[in-house]
Design a protein around this motif. Structure first.
Motif, mmCIF file in Angstrom:
data_model
loop_
_atom_site.group_PDB
_atom_site.id
_atom_site.type_symbol
_atom_site.label_atom_id
_atom_site.label_comp_id
_atom_site.label_asym_id
_atom_site.label_seq_id
_atom_site.Cartn_x
_atom_site.Cartn_y
_atom_site.Cartn_z
ATOM 1 N N LEU A 262 -14.059 40.092 42.917
ATOM 2 C CA LEU A 262 -12.835 39.474 42.401
ATOM 3 C C LEU A 262 -11.599 40.205 42.922
ATOM 4 C CD1 LEU A 262 -11.351 37.595 40.327
ATOM 5 C CD2 LEU A 262 -11.601 39.456 38.698
ATOM 6 N N GLY B 61 -11.435 39.838 46.728
ATOM 7 C CA GLY B 61 -11.190 38.445 47.084
ATOM 8 C C GLY B 61 -9.758 38.020 46.847
ATOM 9 N N SER B 62 -9.146 38.494 45.771
ATOM 10 C CA SER B 62 -7.802 37.983 45.502
ATOM 11 C C SER B 62 -6.695 38.947 45.896
ATOM 12 C CB SER B 62 -7.666 37.571 44.036
ATOM 13 O OG SER B 62 -8.169 38.546 43.193
ATOM 14 N N ILE B 63 -6.978 40.227 46.032
ATOM 15 C CA ILE B 63 -5.908 41.119 46.480
ATOM 16 C C ILE B 63 -6.002 41.362 47.980
ATOM 17 C CG2 ILE B 63 -4.768 43.333 46.103
ATOM 18 C CD1 ILE B 63 -6.111 43.499 43.419
ATOM 19 N N GLY B 64 -7.219 41.327 48.507
ATOM 20 C CA GLY B 64 -7.408 41.678 49.907
ATOM 21 C C GLY B 64 -8.143 43.011 49.969
ATOM 22 N N PRO B 65 -8.386 43.505 51.175
ATOM 23 C CA PRO B 65 -9.153 44.748 51.306
ATOM 24 C C PRO B 65 -8.540 45.906 50.519
ATOM 25 C CG PRO B 65 -8.873 43.710 53.427
ATOM 26 C CD PRO B 65 -8.037 42.920 52.466
ATOM 27 N N GLU B 66 -7.205 45.883 50.332
ATOM 28 C CA GLU B 66 -6.598 46.965 49.543
ATOM 29 C C GLU B 66 -7.000 46.884 48.086
ATOM 30 O OE1 GLU B 66 -5.011 44.585 51.119
ATOM 31 O OE2 GLU B 66 -3.054 45.219 51.874
ATOM 32 N N LYS C 154 -9.620 47.289 46.718
ATOM 33 C CA LYS C 154 -10.523 48.358 46.293
ATOM 34 C C LYS C 154 -9.762 49.465 45.581
ATOM 35 C CE LYS C 154 -13.910 47.718 49.945
ATOM 36 N NZ LYS C 154 -13.215 47.227 51.145
ATOM 37 N N VAL D 55 -4.014 38.499 40.860
ATOM 38 C CA VAL D 55 -3.037 37.650 41.547
ATOM 39 C C VAL D 55 -1.678 38.335 41.566
ATOM 40 C CG1 VAL D 55 -1.762 35.489 41.381
ATOM 41 C CG2 VAL D 55 -4.222 35.491 41.068
ATOM 42 N N HIS E 282 -1.748 41.050 43.985
ATOM 43 C CA HIS E 282 -1.632 40.499 45.336
ATOM 44 C C HIS E 282 -0.166 40.256 45.675
ATOM 45 C CE1 HIS E 282 -1.211 36.942 47.966
ATOM 46 N NE2 HIS E 282 -2.075 37.610 48.695
ATOM 47 N N ALA F 7 -6.685 38.372 55.239
ATOM 48 C CA ALA F 7 -7.876 38.298 54.394
ATOM 49 C C ALA F 7 -7.514 38.115 52.931
ATOM 50 C CB ALA F 7 -8.706 39.565 54.567
ATOM 51 N N ALA F 8 -6.235 38.263 52.641
ATOM 52 C CA ALA F 8 -5.815 38.304 51.245
ATOM 53 C C ALA F 8 -5.464 36.928 50.698
ATOM 54 C CB ALA F 8 -4.625 39.235 51.094
ATOM 55 N N VAL F 9 -6.225 35.927 51.072
ATOM 56 C CA VAL F 9 -6.006 34.613 50.486
ATOM 57 C C VAL F 9 -6.512 34.668 49.045
ATOM 58 C CG1 VAL F 9 -6.522 32.165 50.633
ATOM 59 C CG2 VAL F 9 -6.372 33.538 52.702
ATOM 60 N N PRO F 10 -5.615 34.423 48.102
ATOM 61 C CA PRO F 10 -6.047 34.578 46.719
ATOM 62 C C PRO F 10 -7.142 33.600 46.349
ATOM 63 C CG PRO F 10 -3.835 33.646 46.849
ATOM 64 C CD PRO F 10 -4.229 34.031 48.225
ATOM 65 N N ALA F 11 -8.310 34.135 46.064
ATOM 66 C CA ALA F 11 -9.393 33.303 45.546
ATOM 67 C C ALA F 11 -9.380 33.427 44.037
ATOM 68 C CB ALA F 11 -10.728 33.780 46.108
#
Lengths: 247, 110
Positions: free
Chosen positions: A71, A74-79, A81, A238, A241, B32-36
């Protein structure tokens, strides 16, 4: 029968007698500690076998870890973590609060706006600090979208600021209202059962209906408990992000 | 000699790992940061409830700011009226953001 008050279940009462009164230690505090302890226990005991093929508890611990990780990433990006510990803690603190609250004789601390608003403010302050640290002064361009006509700028900035400030409010009200409404509903239908049950032979049969509704409601509440924890965690992601990437 | 080889192989592996996690290229990090997950929990009921909460909360913020400013500056209805409208507009904006499909993150030059 005493006066029926469906809100009474949310009253804070000191527990552990004298100690509780001295330190204002209420059931809310107690159940927060229980929830925290259960989460730690789940992870500690679950992961202690360190088996390659996990048993039930280990599988649960691993799934919860990976679920929140995917989660966050997926929603923030690789950062994402970097923010995983926070999202994990928030998700499980709220989830355990919601689910523990469904047990008889327990207390739902997430039904108190004080608790949910504190959590939401934590998220809100964090996303603001993260955005300022990452983007510096550029953060303030967040309130003025690209291509705004200059004549509208003061108005747009005002609206954007209010919209930004409404985030913690909506975050906290959503969680609190969902838990509150669910518990009040269950309580009201339970009261119907007692009322109808007291109305003679026909009443006992009539009481079966609110009883059935309550059975369904508890299942529904379990769904809501999970969903609201998930929504809180998702919205945190979100917002993070937005803070990391600014639009 | 041996140590040196180890060091370079460590660098190599670190680089590979960063490549695999896609942390090397900032453009890719952003892409890669497309909000899912935003759409994942969206049932019609849930969406309706969220819209209501978003509208109300923005309005609450607007009214609180308006009341506070009025109290501070002793201009009783003016700021309340202004910020009530601003709050309502912000609520609409929240709903718009919620319901309009999120645009994929555009690379901004900054």
């Amino acid at each position: 029968m005493a006066e029926f008050d469906p809100m009474e279940q949310f009253k804070l009462v000191p527990v552990f007698g004298h100690f509780g009164q001295q330190f204002h230690f209420s059931q809310a505090n107690l159940f927060m500690i229980v929830a925290g302890a259960l989460i730690l226990l789940l992870l500690r005991v679950g992961m202690s076998p360190k088996a390659v093929v996990p048993g039930r508890l280990q599988a649960l611990a691993e799934i919860s870890y990976q679920g929140v990780m995917s989660l966050a990433v997926g929603s923030i990006g690789p950062e994402g973590k970097r923010y995983f510990p926070l999202v994990f803690a928030l998700f499980f603190f709220i989830l355990f609060g919601n689910v523990l609250g469904l047990l008889p004789y327990s207390f739902t601390y997430t039904s108190h706006i004080a608790v949910t608003f504190a959590l939401a403010m934590l998220v809100f302050i964090l996303i603001t600090v993260v955005a300022i640290v990452i983007h510096g002064r550029h953060f303030f361009s967040y309130f003025l979208p690209d291509g705004t006509p200059w004549i509208l700028a003061p108005l747009i900035v005002l609206i954007e600021i209010v919209s930004y400030l409404s985030r913690p409010i909506s975050l906290s009200i959503r969680l609190c209202a969902n838990m509150l409404a669910g518990h009040v509903m269950v309580d009201v239908f339970a009261y119907f059962v007692i009322l109808m049950g007291g109305a003679g032979a026909i009443g006992v049969f009539a009481a079966l209906m609110p009883m059935g509704i309550n059975v369904v409601m508890i299942g529904f509440e379990l769904l809501v408990a999970f969903l609201q924890a998930y929504v809180f965690a998702t919205l945190t992601c979100v917002y993070l992000h937005d803070a990391v990437h600014l639009h | 000699m041996d140590e040196k080889r180890d060091e370079s192989s460590f660098d190599q592996r670190l680089n590979d790992a960063r490549e695999r996690q896609r942390l090397n290229d900032p453009a890719e990090v952003a892409a890669a940061a497309v909000p899912a997950g935003d759409q994942a929990t969206q049932s019609a009921w849930g969406l309706g409830a969220r819209i209501g909460v978003e509208l109300a909360s923005a309005l609450v913020v607007g009214v609180v700011i308006g009341l506070a400013l009025d109290r501070w500056l002793h201009t009783t209805p003016i700021f309340l009226v202004i910020f009530f409208l601003v709050g309502a507009a912000a609520g609409m904006l929240n709903v718009w953001r919620l319901t309009s499909p999120r645009k994929p993150p555009v690379e901004k030059k900054n």
